[in-house]
Design an enzyme around this catalytic site. Structure first.
Site, PDB file in Angstrom:
ATOM      1  N   LYS A 175      -8.253 -33.862  36.617  1.00  0.00           N
ATOM      2  CA  LYS A 175      -9.321 -33.324  37.459  1.00  0.00           C
ATOM      3  C   LYS A 175     -10.660 -33.908  37.025  1.00  0.00           C
ATOM      4  CE  LYS A 175      -7.422 -28.762  38.590  1.00  0.00           C
ATOM      5  NZ  LYS A 175      -7.305 -28.991  40.038  1.00  0.00           N
ATOM      6  N   ARG A 179       2.980 -25.076  42.175  1.00  0.00           N
ATOM      7  CA  ARG A 179       4.223 -24.954  42.944  1.00  0.00           C
ATOM      8  C   ARG A 179       5.428 -25.366  42.091  1.00  0.00           C
ATOM      9  NH1 ARG A 179       1.738 -28.987  47.336  1.00  0.00           N
ATOM     10  NH2 ARG A 179      -0.146 -28.004  46.500  1.00  0.00           N
TER      11      ARG A 179
HETATM   12  N1  BES Z   1      -5.223 -24.743  40.377  1.00  0.00           N
HETATM   13  C1  BES Z   1      -5.424 -25.717  41.377  1.00  0.00           C
HETATM   14  C2  BES Z   1      -5.968 -25.144  42.686  1.00  0.00           C
HETATM   15  C3  BES Z   1      -7.416 -24.727  42.672  1.00  0.00           C
HETATM   16  C4  BES Z   1      -8.420 -25.663  42.866  1.00  0.00           C
HETATM   17  C5  BES Z   1      -7.753 -23.415  42.535  1.00  0.00           C
HETATM   18  C6  BES Z   1      -9.737 -25.268  42.889  1.00  0.00           C
HETATM   19  C7  BES Z   1      -9.062 -23.012  42.558  1.00  0.00           C
HETATM   20  C8  BES Z   1     -10.053 -23.943  42.743  1.00  0.00           C
HETATM   21  C9  BES Z   1      -4.080 -26.405  41.715  1.00  0.00           C
HETATM   22  O1  BES Z   1      -3.222 -26.541  40.661  1.00  0.00           O
HETATM   23  C10 BES Z   1      -4.417 -27.777  42.192  1.00  0.00           C
HETATM   24  O2  BES Z   1      -4.918 -28.537  41.426  1.00  0.00           O
HETATM   25  N2  BES Z   1      -4.160 -28.033  43.457  1.00  0.00           N
HETATM   26  C11 BES Z   1      -4.462 -29.282  44.048  1.00  0.00           C
HETATM   27  C12 BES Z   1      -3.341 -29.660  44.965  1.00  0.00           C
HETATM   28  C13 BES Z   1      -3.431 -31.063  45.489  1.00  0.00           C
HETATM   29  C14 BES Z   1      -3.235 -32.051  44.374  1.00  0.00           C
HETATM   30  C15 BES Z   1      -2.402 -31.223  46.569  1.00  0.00           C
HETATM   31  C16 BES Z   1      -5.777 -29.154  44.817  1.00  0.00           C
HETATM   32  O3  BES Z   1      -5.982 -28.123  45.470  1.00  0.00           O
HETATM   33  O4  BES Z   1      -6.590 -30.044  44.718  1.00  0.00           O
HETATM   34 MN    MN Z   2      -3.592 -28.323  39.556  1.00  0.00          MN
END
Ligand code: BES
Ligand code: MN
Ligand code: ZN
Length: 492
Positions: free
Chosen positions: A277, A351
């Site tokens: 991230k 997931r």
């Molecule tokens: N924990 C995150 C989702 C999230 C992002 C929650 C921002 C709260 C605020 C999750 O694990 C994630 O990183 N999801 C990705 C999925 C994508 C790679 C398809 C996302 O939402 O960017």
């Molecule tokens: Mn994630």
């Protein structure tokens, strides 16, 4: 804070302070009228002197009110009378607790629920909201930090004699919800170096010892390997903290009654893995276990109120970090269900841990399964921080959740799970891929989970936007959707 219901005349209840509602335009609410009449206009005089108008959130403490037992009266602005709803009323109670926390007042008569269209609901929401406003996270302060112990200890909830039984039950529920929400917020606010999967497991075990009807078990990585949880374990192998699968079995209902299950994502820190991230705001990914924490809080609420229900809680707990042993984009893993998954983005890890936890939940033959997860940033884009995303495979469960949301003020909004979206998960190399491309990220995440929930009635709650408040000053876990889950389970 301790709550008791009192049926004496409002102005005669022994307490240091009374909390009364005032509508915009300086219009007295029911309780305020009583106090004003007994004190020969002391509240109206005070409003004139201080310029208090009753705007939503406005607060004014009036001292030395004559002829009444609580000589201090806290005026709480409720805004325009015709615009007052249950959610605004609960917010006023939150603000009240926040205000009183910083005063020397030790006991207070609570009356705001008498302004609700349903006073029972008003009392339940009000008590939970007082807990909420009272909350402060001080666990990680150093030796020099002075924790203020608030003076306020006792809240006396006013009730007419004829409603006393119903109000007592509502207060008990509200208190239990408040305690569960606080627990969820504490776990959420703890940083990743404190709140590890092992920490969560220890906390769960403590609960198992504290409550009679609750059995807690924890599976370690060895056991998960035996069960074939290749998807969950692929996430945790990129971290030095071992994964844990935490299982609560709350038995408050009849012996042979099928349980309802809640399954929460307990990702104690999400750096994204190899699909790292971006840096700014990454600290907020300590909240990525809030779905799991809501399972802890909901179970605690049920235990506290002695709910007559059977409920299973399952929390897969892991970190998601980059490491030499971490998942790589393109890796293919085999889930407990036997289906294989091509991991195109290691940041779509929620997931991956949930799918195995959901398969595991089959063994309880649940009447329904609700999973709760901070699953997608896309949900924050779609619904912001006001509504939790709701998707599922059963209209009965979906509708019950919508009703529970209306009744608790813990709002949801449904998104569709059509097969056109599901096709976005097809992979040329495995049974599915773990991301569905740029479009409809919350829905494709739901479609992914739907492939592991065919054997029961299921709904998914995406709490990425609702489980915590973002930004620097007001940053905090909210404890959502504990109020929603408790309502759903009590009414199920
Ligand atoms: N924990 C995150 C989702 C999230 C992002 C929650 C921002 C709260 C605020 C999750 O694990 C994630 O990183 N999801 C990705 C999925 C994508 C790679 C398809 C996302 O939402 O960017
Ligand atoms: Mn994630
Ligand atoms: Zn995550």
């Amino acid at each position: 804070m301790h709550f008791t219901v009192k049926t004496d005349a409002l102005t005669e209840i022994t307490a240091e302070c009374a909390i009364v509602g005032i509508y915009e335009g300086s219009e007295l609410g029911k309780a305020a009228k009583d106090f004003d009449a007994k004190s020969k206009g002391a509240l109206k005089d005070a409003m004139k002197e201080t310029g208090f108008k009753g705007k939503q959130g406005q607060m004014q403490l009036v001292l030395k009110v004559p002829n009444v037992a609580p000589t201090r009266v806290l005026l709480v602005g409720l805004g325009k009378r015709n615009q007052l709803d249950d959610i605004k009323l609960a917010r006023a109670s939150q603000a009240t607790a926040k205000y009183l926390r910083d005063t020397a007042i030790k006991s207070a008569v609570y009356t705001l629920h008498t302004e609700a269209s349903d006073t029972t609901r008003g009392a339940r929401d009000g008590v939970a909201a007082l807990h909420y406003g009272f909350y402060k996270f001080e666990e990680c302060r150093g030796k020099q930090y002075k924790k203020e112990t608030p003076a306020l200890k006792k809240i006396l909830v006013a009730a007419d004699k004829k409603d006393a039984t119903a109000i007592r039950k509502a207060v008990k529920e509200g208190d239990a919800i408040g305690i569960g929400v606080k627990f969820t917020r504490d776990l959420g606010n703890l940083p990743g170096n404190y709140c590890t999967p092992s920490y969560l497991a220890t906390e769960a075990k403590k609960m198992g010892r504290a409550y009679e009807n609750l059995k807690v078990s924890v599976l370690d990585e060895k056991k998960m390997k035996e069960l074939g949880m290749g998807s969950l374990l692929s996430v945790s192998k990129g971290s030095r903290e071992p994964a844990k699968l935490i299982i609560f079995e709350y038995k408050g209902g009849k012996k042979n009654e099928a349980p309802h299950a809640i399954v929460g994502k307990g990702l104690t820190f999400d750096a994204g893995g190899i699909s790292l991230k971006p840096g700014p705001g990454m600290d907020e990914m300590k909240y990525d276990m809030c779905g799991g924490a809501s399972v802890f809080g909901t179970i605690k609420s049920l235990c506290e109120m002695g709910a007559k229900k059977n409920v299973i809680g399952v929390v897969p707990a892991s970190e998601n970090l980059p490491d030499g042993d971490a998942n790589k984009p393109g890796d293919i893993v085999t889930s407990m269900s036997g289906q294989t998954i091509e991991i195109l983005n290691t940041d779509a890890e929620g997931r991956l841990i949930l799918c195995d936890a959901l398969t595991y939940t089959e063994r309880f033959k649940p009447a329904s399964v609700i999973d709760i997860a901070t699953l997608t940033g896309a949900c924050v884009v779609a619904l912001g921080s006001h509504a939790t995303g709701l998707l599922g495979n059963d209209d009965g469960v979906i509708n019950s959740l919508k009703t529970a949301a209306d009744k608790s003020g813990d709002r949801v909004w449904q998104l569709p799970l059509w097969e056109e979206y599901d096709r976005q998960l097809d992979s040329p190399f495995a049974d599915m891929q773990n991301i569905g491309g740029k479009e409809a990220g919350t829905i494709t995440a739901g479609c992914f989970l739907a492939r592991f929930t065919k054997k029961f009635k299921w709904a998914h709650l995406d709490v990425a936007g609702t489980a915590w408040n973002s930004g620097s000053s007001e940053k905090t876990a909210t404890g959502r959707p504990v109020p929603l889950l408790v309502r759903y389970l009590l009414d199920a």
